[in-house]
Design a protein around this motif. Sequence first.
Motif, PDB file in Angstrom:
ATOM      1  N   ARG A  16       0.862  -1.185   0.000  1.00 42.59           N
ATOM      2  CA  ARG A  16       0.000   0.000   0.000  1.00 42.59           C
ATOM      3  C   ARG A  16       0.900   1.237   0.000  1.00 42.59           C
ATOM      4  N   ARG A  17       0.368   2.349  -0.467  1.00 46.08           N
ATOM      5  CA  ARG A  17       1.131   3.597  -0.397  1.00 46.08           C
ATOM      6  C   ARG A  17       1.245   4.015   1.061  1.00 46.08           C
ATOM      7  N   PRO A  18       2.401   4.542   1.443  1.00 42.02           N
ATOM      8  CA  PRO A  18       2.578   4.885   2.858  1.00 42.02           C
ATOM      9  C   PRO A  18       1.636   5.992   3.302  1.00 42.02           C
ATOM     10  N   ASP A  19       1.167   5.843   4.520  1.00 43.06           N
ATOM     11  CA  ASP A  19       0.345   6.887   5.142  1.00 43.06           C
ATOM     12  C   ASP A  19       1.293   7.650   6.061  1.00 43.06           C
ATOM     13  N   GLY A  20       1.861   8.736   5.556  1.00 46.42           N
ATOM     14  CA  GLY A  20       2.932   9.408   6.293  1.00 46.42           C
ATOM     15  C   GLY A  20       4.251   8.716   6.005  1.00 46.42           C
ATOM     16  N   GLU A  21       4.990   8.461   7.048  1.00 45.72           N
ATOM     17  CA  GLU A  21       6.294   7.834   6.872  1.00 45.72           C
ATOM     18  C   GLU A  21       6.122   6.358   6.490  1.00 45.72           C
ATOM     19  N   PRO A  22       6.878   5.865   5.506  1.00 48.05           N
ATOM     20  CA  PRO A  22       6.710   4.457   5.136  1.00 48.05           C
ATOM     21  C   PRO A  22       7.180   3.506   6.240  1.00 48.05           C
ATOM     22  N   ARG A  23       6.544   2.345   6.310  1.00 49.97           N
ATOM     23  CA  ARG A  23       6.906   1.290   7.270  1.00 49.97           C
ATOM     24  C   ARG A  23       7.195   0.014   6.496  1.00 49.97           C
ATOM     25  N   THR A  24       7.865  -0.916   7.158  1.00 46.66           N
ATOM     26  CA  THR A  24       8.175  -2.169   6.457  1.00 46.66           C
ATOM     27  C   THR A  24       6.898  -2.909   6.082  1.00 46.66           C
ATOM     28  N   SER A  25       5.825  -2.700   6.865  1.00 44.77           N
ATOM     29  CA  SER A  25       4.573  -3.404   6.551  1.00 44.77           C
ATOM     30  C   SER A  25       3.920  -2.873   5.273  1.00 44.77           C
ATOM     31  N   ASP A  26       4.428  -1.794   4.720  1.00 43.97           N
ATOM     32  CA  ASP A  26       3.929  -1.315   3.433  1.00 43.97           C
ATOM     33  C   ASP A  26       4.485  -2.150   2.276  1.00 43.97           C
ATOM     34  N   PHE A  27       5.408  -3.032   2.590  1.00 40.43           N
ATOM     35  CA  PHE A  27       6.065  -3.839   1.558  1.00 40.43           C
ATOM     36  C   PHE A  27       5.891  -5.317   1.897  1.00 40.43           C
ATOM     37  N   ALA A  28       6.020  -6.164   0.884  1.00 45.68           N
ATOM     38  CA  ALA A  28       5.960  -7.604   1.118  1.00 45.68           C
ATOM     39  C   ALA A  28       6.910  -8.302   0.155  1.00 45.68           C
ATOM     40  N   VAL A  29       7.370  -9.481   0.536  1.00 42.25           N
ATOM     41  CA  VAL A  29       8.124 -10.326  -0.379  1.00 42.25           C
ATOM     42  C   VAL A  29       7.162 -11.398  -0.881  1.00 42.25           C
ATOM     43  N   GLU A  30       7.039 -11.488  -2.166  1.00 44.62           N
ATOM     44  CA  GLU A  30       6.086 -12.422  -2.760  1.00 44.62           C
ATOM     45  C   GLU A  30       6.752 -13.210  -3.878  1.00 44.62           C
ATOM     46  N   GLU A  31       6.158 -14.303  -4.205  1.00 45.50           N
ATOM     47  CA  GLU A  31       6.614 -15.112  -5.330  1.00 45.50           C
ATOM     48  C   GLU A  31       5.812 -14.688  -6.561  1.00 45.50           C
ATOM     49  N   ARG A  32       6.518 -14.404  -7.645  1.00 47.68           N
ATOM     50  CA  ARG A  32       5.827 -14.011  -8.868  1.00 47.68           C
ATOM     51  C   ARG A  32       6.336 -14.842 -10.047  1.00 47.68           C
ATOM     52  N   PRO A  33       5.480 -15.129 -11.005  1.00 51.39           N
ATOM     53  CA  PRO A  33       5.930 -15.928 -12.157  1.00 51.39           C
ATOM     54  C   PRO A  33       6.946 -15.166 -12.998  1.00 51.39           C
ATOM     55  N   LEU A  34       7.788 -15.912 -13.674  1.00 46.25           N
ATOM     56  CA  LEU A  34       8.750 -15.327 -14.606  1.00 46.25           C
ATOM     57  C   LEU A  34       8.362 -15.770 -16.012  1.00 46.25           C
ATOM     58  N   PRO A  35       8.441 -14.872 -16.988  1.00 44.95           N
ATOM     59  CA  PRO A  35       8.124 -15.282 -18.358  1.00 44.95           C
ATOM     60  C   PRO A  35       9.231 -16.180 -18.931  1.00 44.95           C
ATOM     61  N   SER A  36       8.886 -16.920 -19.961  1.00 43.61           N
ATOM     62  CA  SER A  36       9.922 -17.657 -20.689  1.00 43.61           C
ATOM     63  C   SER A  36      10.779 -16.674 -21.474  1.00 43.61           C
ATOM     64  N   LEU A  37      11.989 -17.094 -21.742  1.00 43.78           N
ATOM     65  CA  LEU A  37      12.904 -16.216 -22.494  1.00 43.78           C
ATOM     66  C   LEU A  37      12.509 -16.163 -23.966  1.00 43.78           C
ATOM     67  N   ALA A  38      12.332 -14.988 -24.472  1.00 46.95           N
ATOM     68  CA  ALA A  38      12.142 -14.806 -25.908  1.00 46.95           C
ATOM     69  C   ALA A  38      13.500 -14.496 -26.541  1.00 46.95           C
ATOM     70  N   GLU A  39      13.521 -14.504 -27.861  1.00 49.26           N
ATOM     71  CA  GLU A  39      14.752 -14.191 -28.581  1.00 49.26           C
ATOM     72  C   GLU A  39      15.249 -12.804 -28.140  1.00 49.26           C
ATOM     73  N   GLY A  40      16.556 -12.682 -27.858  1.00 52.07           N
ATOM     74  CA  GLY A  40      17.124 -11.399 -27.462  1.00 52.07           C
ATOM     75  C   GLY A  40      17.008 -11.126 -25.983  1.00 52.07           C
TER      76      GLY A  40
END
Lengths: 349, 349
Positions: A16-40
Amino acid sequence: MTTVTPRSTRVVTLVRRPDGEPRTSDFAVEERPLPSLAEGQLLVRNLYMSVDPSMRGRLESTEKHYTHNFTPGSPLDGRALGVVEESRCASVPPGSYVRHQLGWRERAVLDAADTDGADRIDPRLAPLPTWLGLLGQTGFTAYVGLTRIATLRPGDTVFVSAAAGAVGTAAGQFARLLGADRVVGTAGGPDKCALLVKEFGYDAAADHRAEPVRDALARIAPDGIDVYFDNVGGEQLAAALHALRTGGRVALCGMMSQFGGDRRTEGRRTVDINHLIQAVLKRLTLCGFIVRDHDDLRPEFEHRVAGWLAEGRVTARETVVEGLENAAGALLSLLSGGNVGKMLVRLDD
Amino acid sequence: MTTVTPRSTRVVTLVRRPDGEPRTSDFAVEERPLPSLAEGQLLVRNLYMSVDPSMRGRLESTEKHYTHNFTPGSPLDGRALGVVEESRCASVPPGSYVRHQLGWRERAVLDAADTDGADRIDPRLAPLPTWLGLLGQTGFTAYVGLTRIATLRPGDTVFVSAAAGAVGTAAGQFARLLGADRVVGTAGGPDKCALLVKEFGYDAAADHRAEPVRDALARIAPDGIDVYFDNVGGEQLAAALHALRTGGRVALCGMMSQFGGDRRTEGRRTVDINHLIQAVLKRLTLCGFIVRDHDDLRPEFEHRVAGWLAEGRVTARETVVEGLENAAGALLSLLSGGNVGKMLVRLDD
């Protein structure tokens, strides 16, 4: 032939966007898919990620920025340096080291040919962290600000704010090597001030938390200044306007003070824009800049700074935080002045 | 041979530095002795005296200024135009018209050769008041600010604050003739705004007392501005920073708002200097200037503006107050926006 790439990567997202000063809880570590490699394209495993003050503004929705703002629910991005694990670009084989814009994640798929894409570096010329610091955007920002924006001249007295930061430690050292007669800076706390003089070639440094910067400048630059390299705005910018001599120049690089990121300056009083009357009285020029407009200077910059590094005339200094899960904390630490030199996150596989 | 000069002249003196807003009682008209003419000197009877916003700062003791501050008990000074009554300089015979720096008095003795001394003008080229306005320092300030400081380019959108003032009425007209695509301005009150469009070639004007200037600019310059000619600082400068487009330029000419001279803006809130973050995001350049640094441009300026005057392409406008005893009041009126165009005092013998 099909290239087999890892199906996903860990990324840092903005919750979420910080409400005032940013906190660590405004961020998360998540698993996200990676695309396959295209040419180049390349699959890169990130080794170091840059943490920059400019990221603070990108957390906001309204702040107009010179690049896109971060989006809640999506990964952050930023400068990073990694090693190529798989390649579908013949000129960038696996094992190459590249700088790119897809930090804040462990792995990234990127186009080798993109302008903002992979920028291959030679790890024999300088240690990997230096390529994101003194030889990276950070050092280049200091170089452009001094040479092209503030048109530093031999004999000038130069004042740098946030002098113990990544750009500040570079700017002070470069200013001296570019012919400045006197280099002074401000930083938060006596330890940083001592370091500036001992390690980074500053003639004098003042703790902006300990006294008004106007008083500090009267003491450490009693004859005035010719160039102000501004990283913070606010009170320090006003103080510099009063200390500048006729014909002085200000390189406006960023304004950390606008976010009150340093907890001790929260609730700071608003500093009057009409201090700019000094610019009339003394024919000052203030010039904002963004380093990517000046890429034509990059070969000159890399040549000179690599030379200074090889000769031991400049010191590259980084503050390194370990692991993706600590990256958000590294940003918050940077915003409250917890770093000396370049703030980096190191990733181990 | 002894030249007989009048023994004394009436002058305006500063009685005391103003406590807050200046009042007429801070000034007095007094009789002061005149020196005898030495070789190379002239006795001049002043016909018109210039009243300038910059005089406000010179009333203070602490305000650092680009010329000397006024001294309590002593006469004020300023630009004036007079006729030579007696001369001990062969090249400037009696009857010549000269511009000089010894205004705020009916007669003055001055050195013909002084750099800041007598500057002979040709009354056939333009009416006398114009030589202190559109063809004087005022017009020259507008010209220098647009051409050299803000580097006006054809197609630019230009915003001028205090647009109905002496410099502003010149700047708007010059901007158009120098190729600006759109010229907008702010002034105090609907009458002045109407005049700007009707008489001074502005495309649109807004009353800064009637609405926030940021809103006004969004309306009258919806696509943004390229050049801001700043005469006031404060809120208008901040608004301009937000309206400026990438690569925009600001000519900082003076900051009337710093004195709160306009009674209606007294108690104005302090405007944050960190609006300058816009200068970083949009690579803006702000440049303070003082016109006397640019005298090399003066021949070009006089040639072009005299041509525009002869062709009827510019309008010279003055607000003229009669008599030395009303000069202080003219200054106070100027500071509260009581003029359109150049504010002058006319002296009749």
